[in-house]
Design an enzyme around this catalytic site. Structure first.
Site, PDB file in Angstrom:
ATOM      1  CG  ASP A 143      -3.546  -5.080  -4.458  1.00 43.10           C
ATOM      2  OD1 ASP A 143      -4.591  -4.603  -3.979  1.00 43.10           O
ATOM      3  OD2 ASP A 143      -2.489  -5.184  -3.803  1.00 43.10           O
ATOM      4  CG  ASP A 176      -1.883  -1.143   1.249  1.00 46.34           C
ATOM      5  OD1 ASP A 176      -1.861  -1.941   0.298  1.00 46.34           O
ATOM      6  OD2 ASP A 176      -2.649  -1.259   2.218  1.00 46.34           O
ATOM      7  CB  CYS A 217      -2.022  -6.590   0.475  1.00 42.29           C
ATOM      8  SG  CYS A 217      -3.559  -6.546  -0.434  1.00 42.29           S
ATOM      9  CG  HIS A 226      -5.441  -0.509  -1.923  1.00 42.82           C
ATOM     10  ND1 HIS A 226      -5.257  -0.982  -0.662  1.00 42.82           N
ATOM     11  CD2 HIS A 226      -5.168   0.828  -1.879  1.00 42.82           C
ATOM     12  CE1 HIS A 226      -4.871   0.017   0.134  1.00 42.82           C
ATOM     13  NE2 HIS A 226      -4.825   1.122  -0.596  1.00 42.82           N
ATOM     14  CG  ASP A 283      -3.306   4.279  -0.047  1.00 44.68           C
ATOM     15  OD1 ASP A 283      -2.956   5.422   0.333  1.00 44.68           O
ATOM     16  OD2 ASP A 283      -4.003   3.516   0.646  1.00 44.68           O
TER      17      ASP A 283
HETATM   18  O1  DAV Z   1     -11.486  -6.021  -2.334  1.00 41.89           O
HETATM   19  O2  DAV Z   1     -11.402  -5.202  -0.346  1.00 41.89           O
HETATM   20  C1  DAV Z   1      -8.554  -5.134  -1.090  1.00 41.89           C
HETATM   21  C2  DAV Z   1      -7.240  -4.562  -1.501  1.00 41.89           C
HETATM   22  C3  DAV Z   1      -6.348  -4.434  -0.357  1.00 41.89           C
HETATM   23  N1  DAV Z   1      -5.068  -3.878  -0.723  1.00 41.89           N
HETATM   24  C4  DAV Z   1     -10.953  -5.309  -1.488  1.00 41.89           C
HETATM   25  C5  DAV Z   1      -9.689  -4.587  -1.850  1.00 41.89           C
END
Ligand code: DAV
Length: 394
Positions: free
Chosen positions: A274, A132, A378, A272, A222
């Site tokens: 990913d 992140d 992550c 995010h 981020d």
């Molecule tokens: O689908 O909650 C999670 C990404 C965490 N870096 C989600 C996104």
């Protein structure tokens, strides 16, 4: 800071060599994508992690019906920390067993209340998901501004490593993005209250209008909102990355020959990229079937011969307790090279899909670490992957 609280942390440099920055011969910082052969990586630690008070941006991420809402701010239980560290340490050992160099973050006292001239919050967060905060773009090792108040000082966990990388690789550039204020003026403060009662349809409507709790007052991104594909970097506009953040990345990297693109997905809580849109190998992308791209945004991929496949359904109906992320951590994978992918060990449908796509799948038990900030992607950050900066979208 007590070593007992941070058994997995890297030792601060000052304790290693009397304050002289460490030098590791042969160390290299360079990475252009998420799929070339991985040689050096940072794996997060769960030591001493806290649940901070909600802040305007973190509030938007947590769905109204999530148990995170009612959870008390404070240190996570030692039992949950130990279970998460077991996952993280086994993952790190497996990577080392494959000849990959693994570094761990340093100890920071997340317990301290954070106070700046602009805001105050009960504690820091932790340094379990280094992805992140850290963005490696070629030889640049960039620390992101971050959008949650609790994560404002997260870069400190990587400060000593960054210093060491700088001393060891004469071509490595260490950089900190502009620090945001994260004052009340940086957020739609009425959203903080609104998110307690808004339905999914209402939050979706706001998201489609691109109205997020974060305003354009600060430069915000981020690192995990940026997806690197050689000369092209695709950045998700959402609640942790605003348009000013994307403009900053553009001005920073386009003079070096990169192209920055903005992507948007139909997602209530876009945070995010990913667990939404993940590169698998040159020419192949994995898309979250519940978060389609905005109209027209497939074009650049189609025109350049990239195939977009939809991810398999997650194995679980709900995330584990006190988890910020959704069940789509199923597609939050770490790719070791064009043929090898690490997948969470209970995600059988996702593993089968990768098998059919021709990958060797490494199952990694990781669900006990999810609550600490995410999945296998992550919890890592690239330091060095082999390979060069390719033009996949000529
Ligand atoms: O689908 O909650 C999670 C990404 C965490 N870096 C989600 C996104």
């Amino acid at each position: 800071i007590s070593n007992d609280l941070y058994p997995n942390a890297a030792m601060p440099l000052s304790r290693k060599e009397n304050g002289v920055p460490l030098y590791r011969p042969g160390l290299k910082v360079e990475s252009y994508n998420d799929f070339d052969p991985l040689r050096h990586v940072i794996v997060g630690i769960a030591d001493n992690q806290h649940i901070p008070e909600a802040c305007p941006a973190s509030n938007e991420k947590i769905p109204a019906d999530s148990p995170m809402r009612g959870s008390k701010a404070g240190r996570r239980t030692q039992e949950s920390i130990d279970q998460a560290n077991e996952c993280l340490n086994n993952f790190a050992s497996m990577l080392e067993g494959r000849g990959i160099i693994v570094d761990r973050p340093a100890a920071v006292d997340w317990h301290e209340r954070i106070e700046t001239p602009d805001f105050t919050i009960s504690s820091g967060f932790g340094c379990m998901p280094p992805r992140d905060c850290l963005l490696t773009v070629g030889k640049t090792f960039l620390m992101a501004p971050m959008s949650f108040r609790s994560r404002y000082f997260e870069y400190l966990a990587f400060h000593d490593l960054a210093r060491e990388y700088f001393e060891s690789d004469p071509e490595c550039i260490i950089e900190q993005a502009p620090r945001p204020r994260l004052a009340d003026e940086s957020f739609r403060m009425d959203y903080v209250a609104a998110y307690e009662y808004l339905s999914d349809d209402e939050t979706m409507a706001r998201s489609l209008r691109k109205e997020y709790s974060t305003l354009e007052t600060d430069i915000l991104f981020d690192a995990a909102d940026a997806m690197r594909l050689g000369k092209d970097i695709f950045v998700q506009h959402g609640l942790t990355t605003n348009l000013a953040g994307i403009r900053w990345l553009k001005r920073k990297f386009e003079p070096q020959g990169y192209r920055i693109h903005t992507l948007s997905f139909r997602d209530n809580h876009p945070i995010h990229i990913d667990a939404t849109f993940c590169p698998l190998r040159p020419g192949l992308m994995l898309l979250n079937p519940h978060r389609p791209l905005f109209d027209g945004q497939h074009e650049i991929f189609k025109k350049n011969g990239w195939e977009i496949v939809e991810a398999a359904e997650p194995a679980h109906k709900n995330p584990p307790p006190l988890c910020y992320s959704s069940v789509w951590l199923s597609m939050n994978i770490l790719i070791l090279d064009h043929k090898t992918v690490c997948v969470e060990a209970t995600e059988t449908a996702q593993m089968e899909q990768f098998d059919k796509l021709g990958f060797e799948v490494i199952p990694v038990p990781f669900r006990d670490a999810y609550a600490f900030g995410g999945g296998l992607h992550c919890s890592t950050a690239d330091v060095y992957r082999e390979g060069t900066r390719e033009d996949y979208f000529p």
